[in-house]
Enzyme design. Structure first.
Site: not given
Ligand code: PEP
Length: 248
Positions: A10, A12, A95, A97, A165, A171, A211
């Protein structure tokens, strides 16, 4: 049952035309294992470019997001039909985010997932708990709630890959331990067995994301319910190939 190892990248909202081309050129120059399914999800502006540049038969291109309706008066949205039109075959949905920053609800994500599947896209459905939820010991309840929104309206899961996730691991450089991830993946599979049936639950791939890098990916190799990875930051770097090869 053997589930095919799967690695998603991904990107992003990262990269330029030149950088996306470089990432794909690097993948093209490698000998990738035939038994690993790889999907890269560049920013939507570069999906077309990625499809054209990609020369690897085991690599497919996906979108990071999709709308829940057909093409029409939906300013700024990207439809399943358009994603397929440029030759991409996958999309992410849910996701974290998008769940946290854009405030997408479980129901909206489920609708997008259903619309994408009904129109021929395959879906990487992302789920996972926040740090507060982890601390409150409700990880599995959160994952179950996010999954249930989808299983309520989608009965055929053959084109869904689930990506677990944990939000606190994305991240941050703080990956879940392989044991912790395995425990959650096992719980997710057990929950799926109750909602979509044992056979489908056994066949559904569950990826770990958060990560993952070239160094820690092999640590997850012996975990029975971890069927691959969804990778953010490291998918932009040459070590993405090490992750793809981490089960060899
Ligand atoms: C992701 O955004 O899906 C992700 C797993 O990011 P990272 O690998 O950078 O933690």
């Amino acid at each position: 049952m053997a589930r095919q190892f799967f690695v998603g990248g991904n990107f992003k909202a990262n990269g330029t035309k030149k950088q996306v081309t470089q990432i794909i050129d690097n993948l093209n120059s490698q000998e990738l294992p035939k038994e690993v399914e790889v999907v890269i999800a560049p920013p939507s502006l570069y999906i077309d470019l990625a499809v054209k540049e990609n020369k690897q038969p085991t690599v497919q291109v996906g979108a990071q997001n999709v709308f829940n309706k057909p093409p029409g008066a939906y300013t700024g949205e990207l439809t399943a039909e358009q994603i397929l039109d440029v030759g991409a075959t996958w999309t992410l949905t849910g996701h974290s985010e998008r769940r946290t920053i854009i405030k997408e609800s479980d129901e909206f994500i489920a609708e997008k997932t259903k619309y994408a599947l009904d129109n021929g896209l395959k879906v990487i459905l992302c789920i996972g708990e926040t740090l507060d939820e982890r601390k409150s010991d409700v990880t599995l309840q959160v994952c179950a709630r996010q999954l249930d929104a989808v299983s309520k309206i989608v009965s055929d899961w053959k084109n869904i890959v689930v990506a677990y996730e944990p939000v606190w691991a994305i991240g941050t450089g703080l990956a879940a331990t392989p044991d912790d991830a395995q425990e959650t993946h096992k719980g997710i599979r057990e929950h799926l067995a109750k909602t979509i049936g044992k056979e489908q639950a056994e066949a559904t791939r569950i990826l770990y994301g958060g990560s993952v890098n070239g160094k820690n990916a092999p640590d997850f190799r012996d975990k029975a319910d971890i069927d691959g990875f969804l990778v953010g930051g490291a998918s932009l770097k040459p070590e993405f190939v090490d992750i793809i090869k981490s089960r060899l």
